[in-house]
Scaffold this active site. Structure first.
Site, PDB file in Angstrom:
ATOM      1  NE  ARG A 170      58.285  82.715   0.717  1.00 38.79           N
ATOM      2  CZ  ARG A 170      58.310  81.965  -0.378  1.00 38.79           C
ATOM      3  NH1 ARG A 170      57.188  81.482  -0.875  1.00 38.79           N
ATOM      4  NH2 ARG A 170      59.436  81.716  -0.989  1.00 38.79           N
ATOM      5  CB  CYS A 193      66.272  78.227  -2.778  1.00 42.90           C
ATOM      6  SG  CYS A 193      64.667  78.481  -2.009  1.00 42.90           S
ATOM      7  CG  HIS A 195      68.231  82.518  -1.549  1.00 35.21           C
ATOM      8  ND1 HIS A 195      68.164  82.316  -2.892  1.00 35.21           N
ATOM      9  CD2 HIS A 195      67.094  82.006  -1.023  1.00 35.21           C
ATOM     10  CE1 HIS A 195      67.024  81.721  -3.176  1.00 35.21           C
ATOM     11  NE2 HIS A 195      66.359  81.506  -2.063  1.00 35.21           N
TER      12      HIS A 195
HETATM   13  N1  GLN Z   1      59.529  78.643  -4.839  1.00 36.15           N
HETATM   14  C1  GLN Z   1      60.259  77.941  -3.867  1.00 36.15           C
HETATM   15  C2  GLN Z   1      59.719  78.042  -2.443  1.00 36.15           C
HETATM   16  O1  GLN Z   1      59.081  79.010  -2.100  1.00 36.15           O
HETATM   17  C3  GLN Z   1      61.707  78.372  -3.924  1.00 36.15           C
HETATM   18  C4  GLN Z   1      61.876  79.823  -3.572  1.00 36.15           C
HETATM   19  C5  GLN Z   1      63.290  80.279  -3.619  1.00 36.15           C
HETATM   20  O2  GLN Z   1      64.112  79.850  -4.454  1.00 36.15           O
HETATM   21  N2  GLN Z   1      63.554  81.225  -2.735  1.00 36.15           N
HETATM   22  O3  GLN Z   1      59.952  77.129  -1.660  1.00 36.15           O
END
Ligand code: GLN
Length: 248
Positions: free
Chosen positions: A131, A97, A198
């Site tokens: 998101r 990520c 993740h």
């Molecule tokens: N900040 C990045 C995004 O929101 C990565 C977030 C993350 O590693 N979960 O895309």
């Protein structure tokens, strides 16, 4: 003491550590140690020296935009040239990520702030307000030609796009993946593997853990090195429960 040794370089563990990303390091450690391999984990953060010959597998976890901004200078300007040549030389990397985004050319945050990234691989990322947050299922083709399902979890605002020199790591079965549009997840350039998955990604996907271990050990001990057989009952149980939960 085993003759086979493996060092995992855990980059920025104090900053890139969302959703139990450290579990990936523990999965690599555990499946190597169970095979009688000597494993050392080296933590490498801001200001720490990076000696590429002391890292067989490099790991970068995920991080929020704030942490990505904090480590940017060290990653891009201090360790950057060394990391780039490690990737060009075929060193194994697993980047999750935020770590994935940081290896690319830039990350345009959804608030308009442009983060110039390392440019080690030909990708770029642009954030959107909405998101992608969900459990995911992907499909990956192993070097044996066998295709397996893997399960993950994604939470990112960034939409990542791959340039022509980079292959997608996996195919999306459920989830958004790189950008919610092209049906692919993550990136592979040489032996640098990147994903939006993740946390307990490797702990429940033993096939991917073994792919990384075997690639790193072939790099170190020659193409004839074969990773010893090892059962994966517990990991497979976790995977089948995750797939069952998602009707995958
Ligand atoms: N900040 C990045 C995004 O929101 C990565 C977030 C993350 O590693 N979960 O895309």
């Amino acid at each position: 003491m085993s003759e086979i040794k493996l060092t995992i370089g855990h980059f920025y563990p104090d900053l890139l550590n969302l959703y139990g990303d450290r579990g990936n390091v523990l999965a690599l450690y555990t499946r190597a140690v169970r095979r009688g391999i000597d494993v050392e984990i080296k933590e490498i953060s801001i200001g720490d020296e990076l000696n590429p010959s002391e890292v067989d597998i490099a790991f970068l976890g995920g991080g929020q935009d704030n942490e990505q901004n904090i480590l940017k200078d060290d990653l891009v300007h201090v360790k950057g040239p060394t990391i780039k040549s490690m990737i060009e030389d075929g060193k194994v990397f697993l980047c999750i990520c935020g770590g994935y985004q940081m290896l690319g050319k830039y990350y345009l945050e959804h608030n308009g702030n442009k983060l110039e990234c390392l440019g080690a691989i030909d990708i770029y990322t642009e954030g959107k307000k909405e998101r992608f947050i969900q459990d995911t299922i992907y499909e990956i083709e192993l070097p044996s030609g066998k295709t397996v399902k893997v399960a993950g979890f994604e939470n990112h605002s960034g939409r990542t796009h791959l340039g022509p020199s980079v292959q997608p790591f996996m195919k999306v079965i459920k989830g958004a993946g790189n950008n919610g549009e092209d049906g692919f997840e993550g990136a592979r350039y040489k032996n640098c593997f990147c994903t939006y998955s993740h946390g307990s990604f490797l702990p429940k996907n033993a096939a991917v853990t073994d792919l990384l271990l075997e690639t790193a050990l072939k790099n170190k001990y020659g193409e004839d090195y074969v990773l010893p057989e090892l059962s994966s009952e517990i990991e497979d149980l976790a995977l089948s429960k995750a797939l069952e939960y998602l009707n995958g």
